[in-house]
Design a protein around this motif. Sequence first.
Motif, mmCIF file in Angstrom:
data_model
loop_
_atom_site.group_PDB
_atom_site.id
_atom_site.type_symbol
_atom_site.label_atom_id
_atom_site.label_comp_id
_atom_site.label_asym_id
_atom_site.label_seq_id
_atom_site.Cartn_x
_atom_site.Cartn_y
_atom_site.Cartn_z
ATOM 1 N N LEU A 195 8.899 2.015 2.892
ATOM 2 C CA LEU A 195 8.588 0.643 3.255
ATOM 3 C C LEU A 195 8.539 0.498 4.776
ATOM 4 O O LEU A 195 9.414 1.014 5.472
ATOM 5 C CB LEU A 195 9.648 -0.291 2.659
ATOM 6 N N HIS A 196 7.513 -0.149 5.261
ATOM 7 C CA HIS A 196 7.260 -0.441 6.680
ATOM 8 C C HIS A 196 6.700 0.755 7.458
ATOM 9 O O HIS A 196 6.372 0.591 8.642
ATOM 10 C CB HIS A 196 8.493 -0.986 7.406
ATOM 11 N N ASP A 197 6.590 1.941 6.853
ATOM 12 C CA ASP A 197 6.006 3.073 7.572
ATOM 13 C C ASP A 197 4.579 2.737 7.975
ATOM 14 O O ASP A 197 3.792 2.230 7.157
ATOM 15 C CB ASP A 197 5.968 4.336 6.699
ATOM 16 N N PRO A 198 4.197 3.039 9.225
ATOM 17 C CA PRO A 198 2.806 2.820 9.626
ATOM 18 C C PRO A 198 1.900 3.909 9.042
ATOM 19 O O PRO A 198 2.240 5.093 9.084
ATOM 20 C CB PRO A 198 2.855 2.887 11.157
ATOM 21 N N THR A 223 4.913 -6.788 0.078
ATOM 22 C CA THR A 223 4.345 -8.133 -0.013
ATOM 23 C C THR A 223 3.502 -8.421 1.218
ATOM 24 O O THR A 223 3.694 -7.827 2.285
ATOM 25 C CB THR A 223 5.448 -9.205 -0.110
ATOM 26 N N PHE A 224 2.600 -9.383 1.073
ATOM 27 C CA PHE A 224 1.749 -9.776 2.191
ATOM 28 C C PHE A 224 2.559 -10.461 3.285
ATOM 29 O O PHE A 224 2.153 -10.478 4.440
ATOM 30 C CB PHE A 224 0.629 -10.692 1.688
ATOM 31 N N LEU A 247 -2.389 -4.574 6.205
ATOM 32 C CA LEU A 247 -1.269 -3.928 5.535
ATOM 33 C C LEU A 247 -1.803 -3.009 4.449
ATOM 34 O O LEU A 247 -2.942 -3.159 3.998
ATOM 35 C CB LEU A 247 -0.305 -4.949 4.929
ATOM 36 N N VAL A 248 -0.986 -2.075 4.045
ATOM 37 C CA VAL A 248 -1.259 -1.190 2.921
ATOM 38 C C VAL A 248 -0.215 -1.536 1.864
ATOM 39 O O VAL A 248 0.960 -1.718 2.182
ATOM 40 C CB VAL A 248 -1.156 0.294 3.323
ATOM 41 N N ILE A 286 -5.830 -7.666 4.532
ATOM 42 C CA ILE A 286 -5.437 -8.444 5.699
ATOM 43 C C ILE A 286 -4.682 -9.649 5.158
ATOM 44 O O ILE A 286 -5.179 -10.337 4.259
ATOM 45 C CB ILE A 286 -6.662 -8.893 6.522
ATOM 46 N N SER A 287 -3.513 -9.898 5.688
ATOM 47 C CA SER A 287 -2.739 -11.037 5.224
ATOM 48 C C SER A 287 -3.509 -12.329 5.490
ATOM 49 O O SER A 287 -3.870 -12.616 6.630
ATOM 50 C CB SER A 287 -1.382 -11.078 5.932
#
Length: 149
Positions: free
Chosen positions: A73-76, A98-99, A108-109, A121-122
């Motif tokens: 989670l949060h890895d680019p 989540t968005f 985001l992925v 894209i959020s």
Amino acid sequence: MRAWPGARLASGAITYEQVGPPLPSESVVKIAYQKPVRDGNTIRGIVPVLDVKYGNVWTNIPKSLLDELQVKLHDPLQVRILHKGKQVAKVTAPFEHTFGGVAKGKPLVYLNSLLDVAVAISQGDFAAQHHVASGVDWEVEVSKAPVVK
């Protein structure tokens, strides 16, 4: 209304022999398909469909391949989208559940409802913004983004 032979066969209304004559193998249409693969630190797949209501780009890359890269989670992640071999989009985006994990307008992925990788894209339309469509000639490459220190 005429029922389809497959439905009639499944319901027991007809036997296998009553479905119809055999088709010659040369009449079977083959659909081109690229199975998702891992090549070192890069995962390659295709864009089989867009989530057209929201403009999200769905891939055929399963969660299991993302797990092989040990994405957390949060890895680019670096995402490249190519059409007929030509790059049309390249973004670095975090892997999120989540968005709300990113600011409005940021990429985001995430894992879609099929547990396949998707790019969005959020509160935006990734496909329209990057002119992405779907089909076997639309390729996707996903890898961990280099860490900048």
